[in-house]
Write an enzyme that holds these catalytic residues in place. Structure first.
Site, PDB file in Angstrom:
ATOM      1  N   HIS A 197       0.822  -1.133  -0.046  1.00 58.93           N
ATOM      2  CA  HIS A 197      -0.183  -0.127  -0.020  1.00 58.93           C
ATOM      3  C   HIS A 197       0.886   1.269   0.075  1.00 58.93           C
ATOM      4  CE1 HIS A 197      -3.257  -2.592   2.145  1.00 58.93           C
ATOM      5  NE2 HIS A 197      -3.643  -2.319   0.822  1.00 58.93           N
ATOM      6  N   CYS A 218      -2.004  -0.400   9.632  1.00 58.57           N
ATOM      7  CA  CYS A 218      -3.210  -1.372   9.143  1.00 58.57           C
ATOM      8  C   CYS A 218      -4.003  -1.728  10.237  1.00 58.57           C
ATOM      9  CB  CYS A 218      -2.447  -2.461   8.296  1.00 58.57           C
ATOM     10  SG  CYS A 218      -1.146  -2.235   7.495  1.00 58.57           S
TER      11      CYS A 218
HETATM   12  N1  GLY Z   1      -2.222  -9.187   4.508  1.00 59.37           N
HETATM   13  C1  GLY Z   1      -2.573  -8.057   4.095  1.00 59.37           C
HETATM   14  C2  GLY Z   1      -3.244  -7.796   2.992  1.00 59.37           C
HETATM   15  O1  GLY Z   1      -2.512  -8.582   2.136  1.00 59.37           O
HETATM   16  O2  GLY Z   1      -4.131  -7.167   2.523  1.00 59.37           O
END
Ligand code: GLY
Length: 255
Positions: free
Chosen positions: A163, A250
């Site tokens: 991200h 996250c």
């Molecule tokens: N494990 C986090 C994702 O791949 O969204």
């Protein structure tokens, strides 16, 4: 002011969390250690004064403890995402009623996809990563909603990391912490920049909450440079989260 929060939403990792998506080759994560690290994260948020809402695991969604990807919460609205990974679609449905207690909710709809991990808020400006998870349509839907409330936004192609916030985070004092590839990106020139050493790229995912920087343990060079910002710093061990391609941001939705 940006990054002043009173609430956070987290979700406990389920026993099957290791079945989640990952590209890391750091070994099999331990459930016991993950829970220990997750508890320390919750306690840190509480110590910073946040009211932490702790949700139960979602057994059908092993990645669901990465709650940040399911919404973008601004002072004006909670934008519920359409996660980019098919196996994660549906996680957002259980977050919406929780956020609806605090904000009006708006949804991103297909074919637009958006993960909250791609959205970096710096005051009233939002950098939106176009990544494997967030497509242009999703970013534009988000951008239109943000603009309705007087915010601005820019799209940033994400060519490294999962991200945008895997590689760029806001660390206060108009400063971004970022990887070298983003150093000269014209959109980031509006901020001062701390460029991570190659060996410490993972520390790019540092979390600013209420004038305190929470940074992953084990990156002494980055810590030293963060110290120049004059904010409190807390290091947390997130080794098991890292094994699942996740990081400090996250694990929560802050607002
Ligand atoms: N494990 C986090 C994702 O791949 O969204």
């Amino acid at each position: 002011m940006s990054n002043q929060f009173t609430h956070a939403i987290v979700r406990r990792p389920g026993e099957n969390f290791a079945q989640g998506l990952t590209t890391s080759r750091l070994g099999t994560p331990s459930y016991e250690l993950m829970i220990k690290q997750h508890n320390a994260y919750i306690e840190t948020l509480r110590a910073l004064g946040l009211d932490v809402i702790v949700l139960d695991p979602q057994p059908d969604y092993p990645d669901a403890y990465f709650v940040e990807d399911t919404a973008v919460v601004t002072p004006d609205a909670a934008i519920i995402t359409n996660p980019g990974a098919e196996t994660r679609r549906g996680e957002e449905d259980t977050i919406e009623p929780v956020l609806a207690r605090y904000r009006n909710t708006v949804r991103i709809s297909a074919p637009g996809t958006l993960d909250g991990g791609d959205v970096l808020m710096v005051g009233t400006h939002f950098f939106v990563g176009i990544s494997e998870r967030t497509n242009k349509g999703g970013a534009e839907q988000l951008g239109n909603i943000l603009e309705e409330f007087g915010n601005t936004w820019t799209a940033i192609p994400v060519e490294a990391g999962l991200h945008l916030k895997s590689s760029v985070t806001y660390v206060g004092n108009n400063t971004l912490l970022l990887i070298k590839e983003f150093e000269d990106h014209h959109e980031f020139r509006r901020c001062d920049r701390i460029v991570l050493d190659k060996a410490e790229r993972y520390a790019g995912n540092t979390l600013l909450i209420n004038d305190c920087l929470i940074t992953p343990k084990g990156f002494p060079g980055t810590r030293k440079r963060l110290e120049t910002l004059g904010l409190a710093i807390i290091e947390l061990d997130v080794s098991e989260v890292r094994k699942m391609d996740g990081g400090l941001t996250c694990l929560s939705l802050r607002f």
